[in-house]
Design a protein around this motif. Structure first.
Motif, PDB file in Angstrom:
ATOM      1  N   GLU A  67      -1.400   4.305 -15.408  1.00 58.02           N
ATOM      2  CA  GLU A  67      -1.126   2.981 -14.839  1.00 58.02           C
ATOM      3  C   GLU A  67      -0.002   2.290 -15.600  1.00 58.02           C
ATOM      4  O   GLU A  67       0.886   1.675 -14.999  1.00 58.02           O
ATOM      5  CB  GLU A  67      -2.385   2.116 -14.855  1.00 58.02           C
ATOM      6  N   GLU A  68      -0.040   2.406 -16.925  1.00 56.48           N
ATOM      7  CA  GLU A  68       1.016   1.821 -17.758  1.00 56.48           C
ATOM      8  C   GLU A  68       2.358   2.499 -17.477  1.00 56.48           C
ATOM      9  O   GLU A  68       3.388   1.831 -17.380  1.00 56.48           O
ATOM     10  CB  GLU A  68       0.658   1.951 -19.240  1.00 56.48           C
ATOM     11  N   GLN A  69       2.338   3.811 -17.325  1.00 52.83           N
ATOM     12  CA  GLN A  69       3.570   4.533 -17.020  1.00 52.83           C
ATOM     13  C   GLN A  69       4.104   4.138 -15.648  1.00 52.83           C
ATOM     14  O   GLN A  69       5.309   4.005 -15.468  1.00 52.83           O
ATOM     15  CB  GLN A  69       3.326   6.045 -17.076  1.00 52.83           C
ATOM     16  N   LEU A  70       3.206   3.930 -14.710  1.00 52.74           N
ATOM     17  CA  LEU A  70       3.611   3.519 -13.368  1.00 52.74           C
ATOM     18  C   LEU A  70       4.285   2.148 -13.399  1.00 52.74           C
ATOM     19  O   LEU A  70       5.316   1.934 -12.772  1.00 52.74           O
ATOM     20  CB  LEU A  70       2.409   3.501 -12.425  1.00 52.74           C
ATOM     21  N   ARG A  71       3.697   1.215 -14.153  1.00 54.06           N
ATOM     22  CA  ARG A  71       4.287  -0.133 -14.245  1.00 54.06           C
ATOM     23  C   ARG A  71       5.676  -0.100 -14.880  1.00 54.06           C
ATOM     24  O   ARG A  71       6.535  -0.903 -14.530  1.00 54.06           O
ATOM     25  CB  ARG A  71       3.373  -1.052 -15.045  1.00 54.06           C
ATOM     26  N   ALA A  72       5.897   0.824 -15.786  1.00 52.03           N
ATOM     27  CA  ALA A  72       7.179   0.911 -16.482  1.00 52.03           C
ATOM     28  C   ALA A  72       8.198   1.773 -15.723  1.00 52.03           C
ATOM     29  O   ALA A  72       9.353   1.849 -16.116  1.00 52.03           O
ATOM     30  CB  ALA A  72       6.971   1.486 -17.877  1.00 52.03           C
ATOM     31  N   CYS A  73       7.772   2.361 -14.640  1.00 53.89           N
ATOM     32  CA  CYS A  73       8.608   3.324 -13.925  1.00 53.89           C
ATOM     33  C   CYS A  73       9.522   2.632 -12.921  1.00 53.89           C
ATOM     34  O   CYS A  73       9.084   1.830 -12.102  1.00 53.89           O
ATOM     35  CB  CYS A  73       7.710   4.321 -13.205  1.00 53.89           C
ATOM     36  N   ALA A  74      10.817   2.988 -12.967  1.00 53.49           N
ATOM     37  CA  ALA A  74      11.785   2.438 -12.014  1.00 53.49           C
ATOM     38  C   ALA A  74      12.134   3.464 -10.933  1.00 53.49           C
ATOM     39  O   ALA A  74      12.632   3.100  -9.878  1.00 53.49           O
ATOM     40  CB  ALA A  74      13.055   2.009 -12.750  1.00 53.49           C
ATOM     41  N   ASP A  75      11.868   4.715 -11.186  1.00 48.70           N
ATOM     42  CA  ASP A  75      12.188   5.807 -10.276  1.00 48.70           C
ATOM     43  C   ASP A  75      11.056   5.968  -9.250  1.00 48.70           C
ATOM     44  O   ASP A  75       9.907   6.171  -9.618  1.00 48.70           O
ATOM     45  CB  ASP A  75      12.358   7.085 -11.108  1.00 48.70           C
ATOM     46  N   ASN A  76      11.394   5.890  -7.964  1.00 46.69           N
ATOM     47  CA  ASN A  76      10.378   5.993  -6.909  1.00 46.69           C
ATOM     48  C   ASN A  76       9.660   7.334  -6.903  1.00 46.69           C
ATOM     49  O   ASN A  76       8.454   7.397  -6.647  1.00 46.69           O
ATOM     50  CB  ASN A  76      10.992   5.731  -5.536  1.00 46.69           C
ATOM     51  N   ASP A  77      10.385   8.416  -7.170  1.00 51.20           N
ATOM     52  CA  ASP A  77       9.752   9.740  -7.190  1.00 51.20           C
ATOM     53  C   ASP A  77       8.741   9.829  -8.329  1.00 51.20           C
ATOM     54  O   ASP A  77       7.640  10.355  -8.154  1.00 51.20           O
ATOM     55  CB  ASP A  77      10.800  10.843  -7.329  1.00 51.20           C
ATOM     56  N   MET A  78       9.103   9.307  -9.487  1.00 48.78           N
ATOM     57  CA  MET A  78       8.173   9.319 -10.623  1.00 48.78           C
ATOM     58  C   MET A  78       6.986   8.394 -10.349  1.00 48.78           C
ATOM     59  O   MET A  78       5.862   8.704 -10.724  1.00 48.78           O
ATOM     60  CB  MET A  78       8.887   8.908 -11.911  1.00 48.78           C
TER      61      MET A  78
END
Length: 93
Positions: free
Chosen positions: A58-69
């Motif tokens: 969840e933390e990685q998702l919030r920090a993610c700017a890349d749609n694929d990631m």
């Protein structure tokens, strides 16, 4: 909830003379055996670790700017949620 090692439990029965006719101490022996049996699987600990993994995703998702990631992390979170439910149910549908 915890599962115990059945082989270790059988060995403990033998060591304590469970199979000998001694009605008086059976309940005390059984309590001792069950409390001292080694844990083979601790559901609560497994679920705790999976929930920690899910929080990390969840933390990685919030920090993610890349749609694929972001899609990748959402898929992982969904899979982890399913695994948690399977573990909690004991694998029974």
């Amino acid at each position: 909830m915890r599962l115990i090692d059945a082989d270790a439990l059988k060995e403990c029965f033998k060591e304590l003379g469970w199979f000998e006719p001694d009605e008086c101490d059976r309940e005390i022996k059984l309590e001792c055996i069950l409390n001292s049996a080694p844990t083979a699987f601790d559901m609560d600990k497994v679920v705790e670790r999976l929930e920690e993994m899910q929080t990390k995703r969840e933390e990685q998702l919030r920090a993610c700017a890349d749609n694929d990631m972001a899609d990748y992390f959402r898929c992982k979170m969904s899979a982890i949620a399913e695994v948690i439910e399977i573990v909690k149910s004991g694998g029974i549908e």
